[in-house]
Design an enzyme around this catalytic site. Structure first.
Site, mmCIF file in Angstrom:
data_model
loop_
_atom_site.group_PDB
_atom_site.id
_atom_site.type_symbol
_atom_site.label_atom_id
_atom_site.label_comp_id
_atom_site.label_asym_id
_atom_site.label_seq_id
_atom_site.Cartn_x
_atom_site.Cartn_y
_atom_site.Cartn_z
ATOM 1 N N VAL A 96 0.702 -1.208 0.079
ATOM 2 C CA VAL A 96 0.006 0.000 0.065
ATOM 3 C C VAL A 96 0.928 1.210 0.080
ATOM 4 C CG1 VAL A 96 -1.900 1.116 1.098
ATOM 5 C CG2 VAL A 96 -2.058 -1.291 1.340
ATOM 6 N N HIS A 100 3.123 3.764 6.296
ATOM 7 C CA HIS A 100 2.397 3.112 7.380
ATOM 8 C C HIS A 100 3.385 2.245 8.439
ATOM 9 C CE1 HIS A 100 2.020 0.389 3.885
ATOM 10 N NE2 HIS A 100 2.243 -0.654 4.934
HETATM 11 P P1 5GP Z 1 2.501 -3.558 3.386
HETATM 12 O O1 5GP Z 1 2.503 -4.671 2.873
HETATM 13 O O2 5GP Z 1 2.147 -2.432 2.482
HETATM 14 O O3 5GP Z 1 3.451 -3.221 4.416
HETATM 15 O O4 5GP Z 1 0.912 -3.548 4.471
HETATM 16 C C1 5GP Z 1 0.011 -3.264 3.950
HETATM 17 C C2 5GP Z 1 -0.978 -3.995 4.737
HETATM 18 O O5 5GP Z 1 -2.389 -3.281 4.950
HETATM 19 C C3 5GP Z 1 -1.355 -5.279 4.963
HETATM 20 O O6 5GP Z 1 -1.027 -5.848 6.029
HETATM 21 C C4 5GP Z 1 -2.722 -5.547 4.705
HETATM 22 O O7 5GP Z 1 -3.230 -6.573 5.258
HETATM 23 C C5 5GP Z 1 -3.340 -4.360 4.915
HETATM 24 N N1 5GP Z 1 -4.357 -3.763 4.356
HETATM 25 C C6 5GP Z 1 -4.708 -3.552 3.171
HETATM 26 N N2 5GP Z 1 -5.902 -3.162 2.650
HETATM 27 C C7 5GP Z 1 -6.399 -2.958 3.930
HETATM 28 C C8 5GP Z 1 -7.817 -2.356 4.398
HETATM 29 O O8 5GP Z 1 -8.675 -2.063 3.655
HETATM 30 N N3 5GP Z 1 -8.074 -2.010 5.637
HETATM 31 C C9 5GP Z 1 -7.147 -2.449 6.359
HETATM 32 N N4 5GP Z 1 -7.268 -2.648 7.999
HETATM 33 N N5 5GP Z 1 -5.944 -3.254 6.386
HETATM 34 C C10 5GP Z 1 -5.694 -3.354 5.076
#
Ligand code: 5GP
Ligand code: ZN
Length: 114
Positions: A96, A100
């Site tokens: 994403v 974060h």
């Molecule tokens: P990344 O892989 O970018 O470090 O983490 C993105 C995180 O966002 C993932 O752990 C995924 O489960 C979470 N995520 C993606 N879409 C959503 C959403 O719509 N709502 C929530 N609460 N988490 C999300």
């Protein structure tokens, strides 16, 4: 930022399970938890990744760290320990493109990760 899922969550346009909020930061439970406690801490302002943030007094990181401290206490994992992760870019596993911080706890993690 248009079409950014975390901007939409910050704006309340997409529901989330909120655990903490202040003027700069929102924290909510990850949709696919990788640990008993798995919370995402985001700046409300859009930054694609940690590469894009200012590193001066306007940096969002202190507010994110303060949120992590409070949430770890509230979730009862401050003493047992926890992990903070900021995935960045393709090799970092960032899916994403809105900065974060993952706050993971409630179980023991190995090292090195992945
Ligand atoms: P990344 O892989 O970018 O470090 O983490 C993105 C995180 O966002 C993932 O752990 C995924 O489960 C979470 N995520 C993606 N879409 C959503 C959403 O719509 N709502 C929530 N609460 N988490 C999300
Ligand atoms: Zn965004």
């Amino acid at each position: 930022m248009e079409n950014c899922i975390f901007c939409k969550i910050a704006a309340g346009e997409i529901p989330s399970t909120k655990v903490y909020e202040d003027d700069q930061v929102l924290a909510f439970r990850d949709l696919e938890p990788q640990a008993p406690v798995h919370i995402l801490i985001i700046p409300k302002k859009h930054y694609a990744s940690i590469l894009d943030i200012p590193c001066d007094a306007t940096s969002p990181l202190p507010a994110m760290a303060a949120a992590a401290q409070k949430i770890a206490q509230e979730q009862g994992i401050a003493q047992s320990g926890f992990r903070l992760v900021i995935n960045t870019g393709k090799d970092g596993g960032q899916s994403v493109p809105h900065l974060h911080m993952h706050l993971l706890g409630g179980r023991e993690f190995g090292w090195p990760a992945g």
